[in-house]
Write a protein that holds these residues in place. Sequence first.
Motif, PDB file in Angstrom:
ATOM      1  N   GLN A  92     -43.077   2.206  68.054  1.00  0.00           N
ATOM      2  CA  GLN A  92     -41.616   2.163  68.183  1.00  0.00           C
ATOM      3  C   GLN A  92     -40.991   3.500  67.799  1.00  0.00           C
ATOM      4  O   GLN A  92     -40.100   3.996  68.468  1.00  0.00           O
ATOM      5  N   ARG A  93     -41.476   4.076  66.711  1.00  0.00           N
ATOM      6  CA  ARG A  93     -40.949   5.360  66.240  1.00  0.00           C
ATOM      7  C   ARG A  93     -41.187   6.451  67.280  1.00  0.00           C
ATOM      8  O   ARG A  93     -40.295   7.236  67.605  1.00  0.00           O
ATOM      9  N   LEU A  94     -42.394   6.470  67.854  1.00  0.00           N
ATOM     10  CA  LEU A  94     -42.722   7.502  68.839  1.00  0.00           C
ATOM     11  C   LEU A  94     -41.958   7.297  70.148  1.00  0.00           C
ATOM     12  O   LEU A  94     -41.534   8.266  70.780  1.00  0.00           O
ATOM     13  N   ALA A 105     -45.652  17.770  70.407  1.00  0.00           N
ATOM     14  CA  ALA A 105     -46.765  17.715  71.360  1.00  0.00           C
ATOM     15  C   ALA A 105     -47.881  16.811  70.830  1.00  0.00           C
ATOM     16  O   ALA A 105     -48.473  16.025  71.579  1.00  0.00           O
ATOM     17  N   GLU A 106     -48.156  16.897  69.547  1.00  0.00           N
ATOM     18  CA  GLU A 106     -49.202  16.067  68.932  1.00  0.00           C
ATOM     19  C   GLU A 106     -48.819  14.584  68.987  1.00  0.00           C
ATOM     20  O   GLU A 106     -49.639  13.722  69.299  1.00  0.00           O
ATOM     21  N   ALA A 112     -49.283   8.798  74.230  1.00  0.00           N
ATOM     22  CA  ALA A 112     -49.962   8.634  75.523  1.00  0.00           C
ATOM     23  C   ALA A 112     -51.229   7.804  75.350  1.00  0.00           C
ATOM     24  O   ALA A 112     -51.516   6.910  76.155  1.00  0.00           O
ATOM     25  N   GLY A 113     -51.969   8.072  74.292  1.00  0.00           N
ATOM     26  CA  GLY A 113     -53.174   7.296  74.013  1.00  0.00           C
ATOM     27  C   GLY A 113     -52.864   5.844  73.697  1.00  0.00           C
ATOM     28  O   GLY A 113     -53.582   4.936  74.123  1.00  0.00           O
ATOM     29  N   VAL A 117     -51.273   6.069  79.110  1.00  0.00           N
ATOM     30  CA  VAL A 117     -50.679   6.861  80.192  1.00  0.00           C
ATOM     31  C   VAL A 117     -50.939   8.336  79.895  1.00  0.00           C
ATOM     32  O   VAL A 117     -51.326   8.706  78.792  1.00  0.00           O
ATOM     33  N   SER A 118     -50.704   9.172  80.877  1.00  0.00           N
ATOM     34  CA  SER A 118     -50.931  10.604  80.693  1.00  0.00           C
ATOM     35  C   SER A 118     -49.755  11.252  79.968  1.00  0.00           C
ATOM     36  O   SER A 118     -48.623  10.757  80.013  1.00  0.00           O
ATOM     37  N   VAL A 119     -50.040  12.369  79.321  1.00  0.00           N
ATOM     38  CA  VAL A 119     -48.998  13.129  78.650  1.00  0.00           C
ATOM     39  C   VAL A 119     -47.965  13.609  79.670  1.00  0.00           C
ATOM     40  O   VAL A 119     -46.769  13.628  79.395  1.00  0.00           O
ATOM     41  N   SER A 120     -48.427  13.960  80.882  1.00  0.00           N
ATOM     42  CA  SER A 120     -47.489  14.429  81.909  1.00  0.00           C
ATOM     43  C   SER A 120     -46.493  13.334  82.299  1.00  0.00           C
ATOM     44  O   SER A 120     -45.332  13.622  82.604  1.00  0.00           O
TER      45      SER A 120
END
Length: 140
Positions: A92-94, A105-106, A112-113, A117-120
Motif C-alpha cells: 500500500q505504501r509503495l 528506483a529501488e 514490480a516484484g 509486472v515490469s518496472v517499465s
Amino acid sequence: MRRKISTIKGADMGVQFSPVGGGFNFSSQASDLFKESLKFKSSEDLINMLGKDNLSPAARDAISHELESRFKANQAEKSGGGGGGEDEDDLQRLLKKLQNGTISAEEMKKLAGMLGVSVSTLEKIKDKGHEETGADITSG
C-alpha cells in the motif's frame, strides 16, 4: 364532455438516470460491478488503469484493493497459508508513493516484484495518482 386527466402525485417508479461522465455518483451496484470487473483484468492492466488521469479516488482505491488482494493470495500460496501483514503495508505504501511520484528506483523494483509486472510498466504511471477529479464510483 370534458375528460378529467389525473396524475398520481408522489409516485416513484424507482428509476433513476445518471449522466455518463465525471463528477457524478454511481450507485453502489455500479461500484460493485466495477470492483467485480477488476478481478478479470491482469495486474498489468490494473497498473495501467491507475495511470489514467481521469480516474476517481474511489476507483483508485478499488484497483489498489484488488492488487492487494492478489498480493495476499500470492503470499499465502508461497508461505502455505498465512499472509504477511508487513508486506501488505509495504504494498500500500509503495502504491501510494508510485502514484504520488515519490517512489525511488529501488522501491519501484520491489513493487514490480510484488505485483509481478515490469518496472517499465510502473514507470508509465509514476506520478499519475491522487489528482482530485470530483468523480466517485460509490454513493453509499
